[in-house]
Design a protein around this motif. Sequence first.
Motif, mmCIF file in Angstrom:
data_model
loop_
_atom_site.group_PDB
_atom_site.id
_atom_site.type_symbol
_atom_site.label_atom_id
_atom_site.label_comp_id
_atom_site.label_asym_id
_atom_site.label_seq_id
_atom_site.Cartn_x
_atom_site.Cartn_y
_atom_site.Cartn_z
ATOM 1 N N TYR A 45 0.837 -1.196 0.000
ATOM 2 C CA TYR A 45 0.000 0.000 0.000
ATOM 3 C C TYR A 45 0.877 1.253 0.000
ATOM 4 O O TYR A 45 1.963 1.265 0.578
ATOM 5 C CB TYR A 45 -0.909 0.042 1.233
ATOM 6 N N THR A 46 0.355 2.286 -0.609
ATOM 7 C CA THR A 46 1.012 3.591 -0.594
ATOM 8 C C THR A 46 0.122 4.578 0.174
ATOM 9 O O THR A 46 -0.939 4.210 0.668
ATOM 10 C CB THR A 46 1.245 4.097 -2.020
ATOM 11 N N GLY A 47 0.550 5.829 0.251
ATOM 12 C CA GLY A 47 -0.257 6.846 0.920
ATOM 13 C C GLY A 47 -0.061 6.849 2.427
ATOM 14 O O GLY A 47 0.854 6.227 2.956
ATOM 15 N N TRP A 48 -0.935 7.558 3.109
ATOM 16 C CA TRP A 48 -0.887 7.642 4.567
ATOM 17 C C TRP A 48 -1.639 6.457 5.154
ATOM 18 O O TRP A 48 -2.758 6.140 4.738
ATOM 19 C CB TRP A 48 -1.518 8.942 5.049
ATOM 20 N N ILE A 49 -1.031 5.815 6.159
ATOM 21 C CA ILE A 49 -1.632 4.653 6.798
ATOM 22 C C ILE A 49 -1.940 4.983 8.254
ATOM 23 O O ILE A 49 -1.050 5.325 9.028
ATOM 24 C CB ILE A 49 -0.689 3.424 6.729
ATOM 25 N N PHE A 50 -3.229 4.887 8.608
ATOM 26 C CA PHE A 50 -3.681 5.162 9.977
ATOM 27 C C PHE A 50 -4.185 3.870 10.621
ATOM 28 O O PHE A 50 -4.784 3.028 9.953
ATOM 29 C CB PHE A 50 -4.820 6.182 9.978
ATOM 30 N N GLY A 51 -3.947 3.729 11.925
ATOM 31 C CA GLY A 51 -4.466 2.570 12.643
ATOM 32 C C GLY A 51 -3.681 2.328 13.920
ATOM 33 O O GLY A 51 -2.668 2.973 14.176
ATOM 34 N N ASP A 52 -4.162 1.396 14.720
ATOM 35 C CA ASP A 52 -3.423 0.982 15.911
ATOM 36 C C ASP A 52 -3.597 -0.517 16.105
ATOM 37 O O ASP A 52 -4.310 -1.175 15.355
ATOM 38 C CB ASP A 52 -3.864 1.768 17.164
ATOM 39 N N GLU A 53 -2.949 -1.043 17.114
ATOM 40 C CA GLU A 53 -2.887 -2.494 17.307
ATOM 41 C C GLU A 53 -4.243 -3.138 17.517
ATOM 42 O O GLU A 53 -4.481 -4.264 17.077
ATOM 43 C CB GLU A 53 -1.972 -2.798 18.493
ATOM 44 N N ASN A 54 -5.137 -2.440 18.198
ATOM 45 C CA ASN A 54 -6.426 -3.033 18.572
ATOM 46 C C ASN A 54 -7.594 -2.549 17.721
ATOM 47 O O ASN A 54 -8.743 -2.928 17.980
ATOM 48 C CB ASN A 54 -6.718 -2.735 20.051
ATOM 49 N N GLN A 55 -7.316 -1.724 16.732
ATOM 50 C CA GLN A 55 -8.368 -1.214 15.854
ATOM 51 C C GLN A 55 -8.639 -2.220 14.752
ATOM 52 O O GLN A 55 -7.730 -2.639 14.035
ATOM 53 C CB GLN A 55 -7.924 0.122 15.249
ATOM 54 N N ARG A 56 -9.886 -2.647 14.601
ATOM 55 C CA ARG A 56 -10.210 -3.723 13.655
ATOM 56 C C ARG A 56 -9.864 -3.353 12.213
ATOM 57 O O ARG A 56 -9.354 -4.175 11.458
ATOM 58 C CB ARG A 56 -11.698 -4.086 13.752
ATOM 59 N N ASN A 57 -10.137 -2.126 11.824
ATOM 60 C CA ASN A 57 -9.867 -1.690 10.458
ATOM 61 C C ASN A 57 -8.912 -0.504 10.447
ATOM 62 O O ASN A 57 -9.034 0.399 11.275
ATOM 63 C CB ASN A 57 -11.168 -1.315 9.731
ATOM 64 N N TRP A 58 -7.976 -0.520 9.521
ATOM 65 C CA TRP A 58 -7.064 0.590 9.319
ATOM 66 C C TRP A 58 -7.529 1.400 8.109
ATOM 67 O O TRP A 58 -8.390 0.954 7.346
ATOM 68 C CB TRP A 58 -5.634 0.091 9.100
ATOM 69 N N THR A 59 -6.926 2.585 7.951
ATOM 70 C CA THR A 59 -7.331 3.471 6.860
ATOM 71 C C THR A 59 -6.128 3.874 6.018
ATOM 72 O O THR A 59 -5.083 4.248 6.550
ATOM 73 C CB THR A 59 -8.011 4.749 7.416
ATOM 74 N N GLN A 60 -6.299 3.779 4.720
ATOM 75 C CA GLN A 60 -5.304 4.264 3.765
ATOM 76 C C GLN A 60 -5.852 5.549 3.144
ATOM 77 O O GLN A 60 -6.973 5.568 2.649
ATOM 78 C CB GLN A 60 -5.054 3.223 2.672
ATOM 79 N N THR B 109 3.367 6.077 4.153
ATOM 80 C CA THR B 109 3.756 6.960 5.258
ATOM 81 C C THR B 109 2.930 6.595 6.477
ATOM 82 O O THR B 109 1.701 6.689 6.450
ATOM 83 C CB THR B 109 3.520 8.436 4.892
ATOM 84 N N PHE B 110 3.585 6.146 7.531
ATOM 85 C CA PHE B 110 2.878 5.712 8.731
ATOM 86 C C PHE B 110 2.432 6.907 9.575
ATOM 87 O O PHE B 110 3.204 7.827 9.836
ATOM 88 C CB PHE B 110 3.765 4.800 9.574
ATOM 89 N N LYS B 111 1.176 6.861 10.011
ATOM 90 C CA LYS B 111 0.610 7.891 10.875
ATOM 91 C C LYS B 111 0.137 7.271 12.190
ATOM 92 O O LYS B 111 -0.918 7.600 12.714
ATOM 93 C CB LYS B 111 -0.561 8.581 10.156
ATOM 94 N N PHE B 112 0.959 6.367 12.722
ATOM 95 C CA PHE B 112 0.609 5.673 13.959
ATOM 96 C C PHE B 112 0.919 6.556 15.163
ATOM 97 O O PHE B 112 1.963 7.209 15.212
ATOM 98 C CB PHE B 112 1.379 4.363 14.075
ATOM 99 N N LYS B 113 0.031 6.537 16.145
ATOM 100 C CA LYS B 113 0.224 7.341 17.349
ATOM 101 C C LYS B 113 0.958 6.578 18.440
ATOM 102 O O LYS B 113 1.554 7.181 19.329
ATOM 103 C CB LYS B 113 -1.141 7.813 17.873
ATOM 104 N N GLU B 114 0.912 5.244 18.384
ATOM 105 C CA GLU B 114 1.552 4.418 19.404
ATOM 106 C C GLU B 114 2.377 3.315 18.748
ATOM 107 O O GLU B 114 2.108 2.918 17.620
ATOM 108 C CB GLU B 114 0.496 3.798 20.334
ATOM 109 N N SER B 115 3.367 2.831 19.462
ATOM 110 C CA SER B 115 4.183 1.726 18.957
ATOM 111 C C SER B 115 3.420 0.419 19.132
ATOM 112 O O SER B 115 2.452 0.334 19.896
ATOM 113 C CB SER B 115 5.509 1.663 19.713
ATOM 114 N N PHE B 116 3.862 -0.620 18.419
ATOM 115 C CA PHE B 116 3.182 -1.904 18.456
ATOM 116 C C PHE B 116 3.897 -2.862 19.403
ATOM 117 O O PHE B 116 5.125 -2.880 19.473
ATOM 118 C CB PHE B 116 3.127 -2.496 17.040
#
Length: 288
Positions: free
Chosen positions: A98-113, A157-164
Amino acid sequence: MLIVGLLLYIALLFILLKVNFYVALGFIFVTSIVFKSIFPQLKGYIGEQRIRKLLDKLSEETTVYNDLYVPKKNGEMTQVDHVLLSTYGLFVIETKNYTGWIFGDENQRNWTQTIYNKKSRFYNPVMQNNTHVKALQHYLNMEVPIHSIIVFSNAATFKFKESFQTAHVVQTKHLKRTIEQFKTKEISSEQLSRISQLLKALVPETKQQKNEIKKQHLEHVKKISKPARKKASKVQVKPVSAGTASVEPETCPKCGSNLILRTGKRGSFYGCQGFPKCRFTRDAILGK
């Protein structure tokens, strides 16, 4: 291979233009529809091939297994992109080209591109690969360290707020470094030999066998992906009581069928007996 295919496409298009402009236009239209339908699979295949080449260039002490269908505890199959076996552990790798901005976290069922203003959702790859890890743990039935790695395109490009905590989420360019950070030997030569035999058993011997396994897996994925449709329960139509008086059931103003008292998330309501063809409803409060 892709370059050869592109050159052949251009050559064929050039020939068709000489024959008839509208034939060439129709050819472009049809091929564009076909390409649009297979592009996600093609993109994923290219990403997996890139990771395969990278893994093959690692130390000779490692063994790579690609595109494995691992049996789960419930008897179903799960498809694993890559498994790297070494004395430092077992690495289960899921590719997401995948390209673009990637949003999500460890416990979120769906991520967003996100690409410009276009947003697309996809299933959490950490959870997805966790299923693969559990399936391998059950299949191997031995205590060995298993590391989960999710690999995205370098253009992501990762837009994660927390580490995994349960997986390493990296770009392709950081995959080699992520694997090589494990320097403690934790798998014995006897375990390596046993694991190797078990993983080899998951590799289809023929292309036909591989296609059959893949077909069964895809049918299962389609089956579990379909949203469950709630069937309207059959309700016996009874006269509606108001105090001591018996009142005949009201009729739907849209289709003439009887109105039935139902219960939903927001409380009681009257719904048409002709549902789902007729979707008329009204509040259950008398007088409305």
